[in-house]
Design a protein around this motif. Structure first.
Motif, PDB file in Angstrom:
ATOM      1  N   SER A  65      22.398  46.681 -14.851  1.00  0.00           N
ATOM      2  CA  SER A  65      23.418  47.014 -15.849  1.00  0.00           C
ATOM      3  C   SER A  65      24.808  46.639 -15.363  1.00  0.00           C
ATOM      4  CB  SER A  65      23.370  48.508 -16.186  1.00  0.00           C
ATOM      5  OG  SER A  65      23.577  49.291 -15.027  1.00  0.00           O
ATOM      6  N   GLY A  66      25.103  46.902 -14.100  1.00  0.00           N
ATOM      7  CA  GLY A  66      26.408  46.543 -13.555  1.00  0.00           C
ATOM      8  C   GLY A  66      26.628  45.042 -13.533  1.00  0.00           C
ATOM      9  N   MET A  67      25.597  44.293 -13.163  1.00  0.00           N
ATOM     10  CA  MET A  67      25.720  42.838 -13.114  1.00  0.00           C
ATOM     11  C   MET A  67      25.799  42.244 -14.520  1.00  0.00           C
ATOM     12  SD  MET A  67      23.275  41.902  -9.833  1.00  0.00           S
ATOM     13  CE  MET A  67      21.885  42.930 -10.292  1.00  0.00           C
ATOM     14  N   THR A  68      25.116  42.878 -15.473  1.00  0.00           N
ATOM     15  CA  THR A  68      25.234  42.427 -16.861  1.00  0.00           C
ATOM     16  C   THR A  68      26.633  42.681 -17.400  1.00  0.00           C
ATOM     17  OG1 THR A  68      22.887  42.910 -17.212  1.00  0.00           O
ATOM     18  CG2 THR A  68      24.251  42.646 -19.172  1.00  0.00           C
ATOM     19  N   LEU A  69      27.198  43.811 -17.025  1.00  0.00           N
ATOM     20  CA  LEU A  69      28.569  44.119 -17.442  1.00  0.00           C
ATOM     21  C   LEU A  69      29.544  43.066 -16.923  1.00  0.00           C
ATOM     22  CD1 LEU A  69      30.640  46.005 -18.733  1.00  0.00           C
ATOM     23  CD2 LEU A  69      30.678  47.314 -16.598  1.00  0.00           C
ATOM     24  N   ILE A  70      29.406  42.704 -15.662  1.00  0.00           N
ATOM     25  CA  ILE A  70      30.262  41.654 -15.095  1.00  0.00           C
ATOM     26  C   ILE A  70      30.064  40.345 -15.862  1.00  0.00           C
ATOM     27  CG2 ILE A  70      30.620  40.200 -13.048  1.00  0.00           C
ATOM     28  CD1 ILE A  70      30.053  42.639 -11.338  1.00  0.00           C
ATOM     29  N   LEU A  87      26.562  37.798 -26.008  1.00  0.00           N
ATOM     30  CA  LEU A  87      25.411  38.687 -25.832  1.00  0.00           C
ATOM     31  C   LEU A  87      24.142  37.913 -25.488  1.00  0.00           C
ATOM     32  CD1 LEU A  87      26.093  41.246 -28.703  1.00  0.00           C
ATOM     33  CD2 LEU A  87      25.960  41.767 -26.256  1.00  0.00           C
ATOM     34  N   VAL A  88      23.985  36.721 -26.040  1.00  0.00           N
ATOM     35  CA  VAL A  88      22.817  35.905 -25.683  1.00  0.00           C
ATOM     36  C   VAL A  88      22.916  35.462 -24.230  1.00  0.00           C
ATOM     37  CG1 VAL A  88      21.603  33.743 -26.120  1.00  0.00           C
ATOM     38  CG2 VAL A  88      22.338  35.157 -28.038  1.00  0.00           C
ATOM     39  N   ILE A  89      24.117  35.066 -23.800  1.00  0.00           N
ATOM     40  CA  ILE A  89      24.326  34.733 -22.385  1.00  0.00           C
ATOM     41  C   ILE A  89      23.994  35.947 -21.514  1.00  0.00           C
ATOM     42  CG2 ILE A  89      26.097  34.235 -20.638  1.00  0.00           C
ATOM     43  CD1 ILE A  89      27.471  32.442 -22.701  1.00  0.00           C
ATOM     44  N   GLY A  90      24.496  37.114 -21.940  1.00  0.00           N
ATOM     45  CA  GLY A  90      24.204  38.333 -21.192  1.00  0.00           C
ATOM     46  C   GLY A  90      22.722  38.625 -21.138  1.00  0.00           C
ATOM     47  N   CYS A  91      21.985  38.371 -22.238  1.00  0.00           N
ATOM     48  CA  CYS A  91      20.546  38.608 -22.265  1.00  0.00           C
ATOM     49  C   CYS A  91      19.812  37.697 -21.290  1.00  0.00           C
ATOM     50  CB  CYS A  91      20.009  38.403 -23.685  1.00  0.00           C
ATOM     51  SG  CYS A  91      18.225  38.615 -23.823  1.00  0.00           S
ATOM     52  N   VAL A  92      20.185  36.415 -21.279  1.00  0.00           N
ATOM     53  CA  VAL A  92      19.531  35.463 -20.365  1.00  0.00           C
ATOM     54  C   VAL A  92      19.742  35.893 -18.918  1.00  0.00           C
ATOM     55  CG1 VAL A  92      19.460  33.081 -19.566  1.00  0.00           C
ATOM     56  CG2 VAL A  92      19.728  33.553 -22.002  1.00  0.00           C
ATOM     57  N   VAL A  93      20.993  36.212 -18.565  1.00  0.00           N
ATOM     58  CA  VAL A  93      21.293  36.610 -17.189  1.00  0.00           C
ATOM     59  C   VAL A  93      20.610  37.940 -16.854  1.00  0.00           C
ATOM     60  CG1 VAL A  93      23.126  37.298 -15.590  1.00  0.00           C
ATOM     61  CG2 VAL A  93      23.480  35.368 -17.139  1.00  0.00           C
ATOM     62  N   CYS A  94      20.691  38.907 -17.769  1.00  0.00           N
ATOM     63  CA  CYS A  94      20.108  40.220 -17.539  1.00  0.00           C
ATOM     64  C   CYS A  94      18.598  40.125 -17.336  1.00  0.00           C
ATOM     65  CB  CYS A  94      20.433  41.141 -18.715  1.00  0.00           C
ATOM     66  SG  CYS A  94      20.000  42.867 -18.467  1.00  0.00           S
ATOM     67  N   THR A  95      17.929  39.341 -18.162  1.00  0.00           N
ATOM     68  CA  THR A  95      16.479  39.178 -18.032  1.00  0.00           C
ATOM     69  C   THR A  95      16.129  38.445 -16.744  1.00  0.00           C
ATOM     70  OG1 THR A  95      16.338  39.058 -20.451  1.00  0.00           O
ATOM     71  CG2 THR A  95      14.395  38.417 -19.216  1.00  0.00           C
ATOM     72  N   ALA A  96      16.938  37.446 -16.373  1.00  0.00           N
ATOM     73  CA  ALA A  96      16.699  36.719 -15.120  1.00  0.00           C
ATOM     74  C   ALA A  96      16.776  37.659 -13.923  1.00  0.00           C
ATOM     75  CB  ALA A  96      17.713  35.581 -14.975  1.00  0.00           C
ATOM     76  N   LEU A  97      17.788  38.509 -13.908  1.00  0.00           N
ATOM     77  CA  LEU A  97      17.975  39.412 -12.767  1.00  0.00           C
ATOM     78  C   LEU A  97      16.916  40.504 -12.756  1.00  0.00           C
ATOM     79  CD1 LEU A  97      21.867  39.759 -12.840  1.00  0.00           C
ATOM     80  CD2 LEU A  97      20.452  38.139 -11.586  1.00  0.00           C
TER      81      LEU A  97
END
Length: 709
Positions: A418-423, A447-457
């Motif tokens: 969550s913290g890394m997604t916020l960044i 938000l799509v960029i955030g989803c890709v990064v969040c799912t990757a992490l």
């Protein structure tokens, strides 16, 4: 390993650093080949991925709880193994767990961001969500492959891998049966009943709090200084702390103590002198509780520490990363063949050449997706610019934070996604607004960029657990890596369908989207999605980014690195609420006490108190995880009324005086609680119960072990 041959368990050196010249031989040695990738393991794993994706998504959106699927799937894999004429091998069970566990991690990445698209009323299709989740999951797998050997082999015995330990113990115990299996089941029952009483039935309070337990003194400290020490008295967290051990548990707890018992009181003390609202807070500090002070200000310091720990981690692993990718590039451009064929089966990855090519394909797919998303905004050149920026953000942040997610999971079993997604959302929003992309399309792209990064992490953090399980048990890493892609695809389809179905059936908002003045639907809480929707809306309108708080956290991480303390473990302590981290410390202390006994005593079977303690702690985690899933279902008070749990036995317990009808205790429906719950007696009951749980683990682990000769 011949059919029917059962090993005693993991080797003695499975959990400790290896001595000079010593090698780790896994449960299934490299020179033994048993069934691993079979129709059975792939089909069962795929079924688990679909079922658990729907379940985890539903619970995450409605109850705000995302459970980790790895342990329940491992338990089911062991149970299902005996239903066939040929009992499933332990290697097949690892594959089932690895494919199936993709469900929890893809869900965790998706529900942080995708519901926000519906909450804001943005234009999105199921194809968009499927592509974002799939590509993010693929990147998480691919970025972890080059550093798999570092985490699983080179750091052997240095990182606790709590969840991998629990899962490996479940799988090996199910394989060998006997007294170990009985002990594991017994511990699961104890931990499950304990956590069910705490989480679902609320027989006693989950949080032990000094502001209640210490009476007037605790109340005074809470009121005047916002000084409150809290501990979540659950069996699962205690078991997690036991496996983590005293070293990392102490560092994590130290970070929490600094946040809650030093920074929170300081912010509150000086904040009272500022009558106005101090960003990023939304109300005056003088009116804030300790949790509000922590969330608005102090937790941001933890996020800064986590980010800097990521940079430091990349610097440490720089040589490994550069070497891996340089080998791959040579294979691609010069035709040089890697040495993977000379490696043992248990140390063979997907070729780095193929890994790089697959990363390139993912990048192309992400580029095309962002180009399509930005197409309606303006010219082709502008859409191209957005696509390039989107790819750059995803690639760099996913690449940078993958080691952070993996190490965090290896240390504490919790991924600070969550913290890394916020960044990610902050950086993305600043850049997009800077190039003139805001409004609905800007929010959609962010938000799509955030989803890709969040799912990757989320994927990389959990996949390192799968690979460590495979390393301990002797699976082929290449097989785990290949078939994890299938788990990600199935989970991405399932979670995309689940989010859409829940949106169509109930809606995330009432009275239109948030942008149209609608309000959150109480039946579908979607807490993570609402949080991200609020954040992205504020960032696209006006940005109040706490750079000073982030910088303070980064400075703390650098100082910790200088003095030789794990900055990520400390940062996790600062970032996570103190009530989660304190039971980890208690578990670590009990582990240390049991290890002292192990140095002097041993059981007649050759098992040490340390090994018994690890098995008990694994049972606590497994039992707590299963009861957590059940408790979450039972707590669906609004839309889950048909399955609401009715208290065991009579609804009311009456006085034991014959002929009276006076109610002395009301047994609650799930979601309610007993009348003494928030009072001093409830705190005493919670403390006594938790101490009893600790005592059970300690005394049952040391048992009747005899002194070593």
């Amino acid at each position: 390993m011949a059919r029917g041959e059962v090993k005693a368990g993991l080797p003695e050196n499975a959990y400790r650093p290896l001595k000079k010249g010593e090698k780790y031989v896994p449960y299934v040695p490299a020179n033994k080949v048993i069934e691993e990738i079979t129709v059975r393991s792939v089909l069962i794993g795929s079924l688990m991925a679909v079922i658990f994706s729907f379940a985890a998504c539903y619970l995450g959106l409605v109850a705000g709880q995302v459970f980790e699927a790895a342990i329940p799937i491992a338990i089911l894999a062991v149970g299902v193994a005996g239903l066939f004429a040929r009992r499933s091998t332990i290697s097949e069970n690892v594959i089932i767990q690895s494919i199936g566990s993709a469900s929890g991690v893809v869900v965790a990445g998706a529900i942080f961001t995708l519901p926000a698209l519906y909450i804001l009323g943005l234009k999105i299709t199921i194809m968009h969500t499927f592509i974002a989740c799939s590509l993010g999951g693929f990147l998480g797998i691919l970025f972890l492959i080059p550093i798999r050997r570092y985490f699983c082999v080179e750091e052997h015995g240095k990182l606790p891998f709590p969840e991998a330990t629990a899962t490996s113990e479940i799988l090996t115990t199910g394989e060998r049966g006997g007294q170990s299996a009985i002990l594991l089941v017994y511990s699961m029952i104890v931990g499950g009943i304990y956590d069910f009483c705490v989480e679902a039935m609320k027989v006693w309070p989950k949080e032990i709090r000094t502001d209640v337990l210490l009476g007037k003194v605790g109340g005074y400290l809470s009121e005047k200084a916002r000084w409150v020490l809290k501990l979540d008295s659950t069996a699962a967290l205690f078991g997690l702390g036991y496996i983590i051990g005293i070293k990392y548990a102490s560092i994590i707890a130290a970070g929490s103590i600094l946040s809650f018992l030093v920074f929170v009181p300081l912010v509150y003390y000086f904040g009272q002198m500022i009558p106005s609202v101090l960003p990023p807070g939304t109300i005056p500090i003088a009116e804030m509780s300790e949790i509000q002070v922590f969330g608005a200000y102090v937790q941001k310091i933890g996020i800064g520490s986590i980010a800097m720990a990521g940079f430091l981690g990349i610097a440490k692993m720089g040589k490994i990363i550069i070497t891996s990718f340089s080998i791959g590039l040579k294979e691609i451009f010069q035709g040089v063949h890697g040495t993977s064929t000379s490696l043992p089966r248990t140390d063979t990855d997907i070729k780095i050449k193929n890994t790089i090519l697959l990363i390139g394909l993912c990048v192309i797919g992400i580029f095309i997706a962002f180009w399509i998303f930005a197409g309606p905004v303006g010219s082709t050149n502008f859409a191209l610019q957005v696509a390039i920026i989107g790819v750059a953000i995803v690639f760099l942040l996913a690449f940078m934070f993958t080691p952070v997610a993996a190490r965090a999971t290896a240390i504490v079993g919790v991924n600070p996604v969550s913290g890394m997604t916020l960044i990610t959302l902050i950086i993305t929003s600043i850049i997009l607004v800077g190039i003139g992309l805001s409004g609905p399309v800007g929010m959609t792209v962010a938000l799509v960029i955030g989803c890709v990064v969040c799912t990757a992490l989320s994927t990389s953090g959990a996949f390192v657990t799968d690979l460590k399980i495979g390393y301990w048990l002797g699976n082929t890493p290449r097989n785990q890596q290949r078939w994890k892609f299938l788990g990600v695809v199935l989970s991405a389809i399932s979670v995309s369908l689940a989010i859409l179905l829940i949106h169509k059936a109930y809606g995330f908002t009432i009275g239109g989207s948030i942008l149209e003045g609608g309000v959150s639907n109480p039946a579908i809480a979607a807490p993570q999605g609402n949080l991200m929707a609020t954040i992205i809306k504020s960032l696209m309108v006006q940005s109040e980014i706490p750079y000073l708080l982030y910088a303070t956290g980064a400075l703390i991480a650098i100082l910790l690195e200088i003095i030789g303390v794990s900055p990520l473990a400390f940062a996790l302590g600062m970032y996570l609420p103190i009530q989660i981290n304190m039971p980890l410390l208690v578990g670590g202390i009990v582990s240390w006490l049991v290890i002292k006994k192990s140095n002097a005593t041993i059981f007649e079977s050759g098992q040490s108190p340390k090994e018994r303690g690890t098995l008990i702690a694994s049972g606590f985690i497994a039992g707590g995880a299963l009861m957590g899933v059940l408790g979450a279902f039972l707590n669906l008070n609004e839309i889950g009324k048909p399955i609401r749990f009715i208290s065991v036995g009579a609804r009311y317990m009456k006085e034991f005086v014959e002929g009276t009808t006076k109610v002395i205790y009301k047994i609650p429906e799930v979601g309610g609680h007993l009348h003494y719950y928030d009072s001093f007696p409830g705190q005493v009951i919670s403390l006594v119960a938790f101490v009893g749980l600790c005592a059970f683990c300690y005394f049952y682990a040391k048992g009747n072990a005899k002194p070593k000769k």
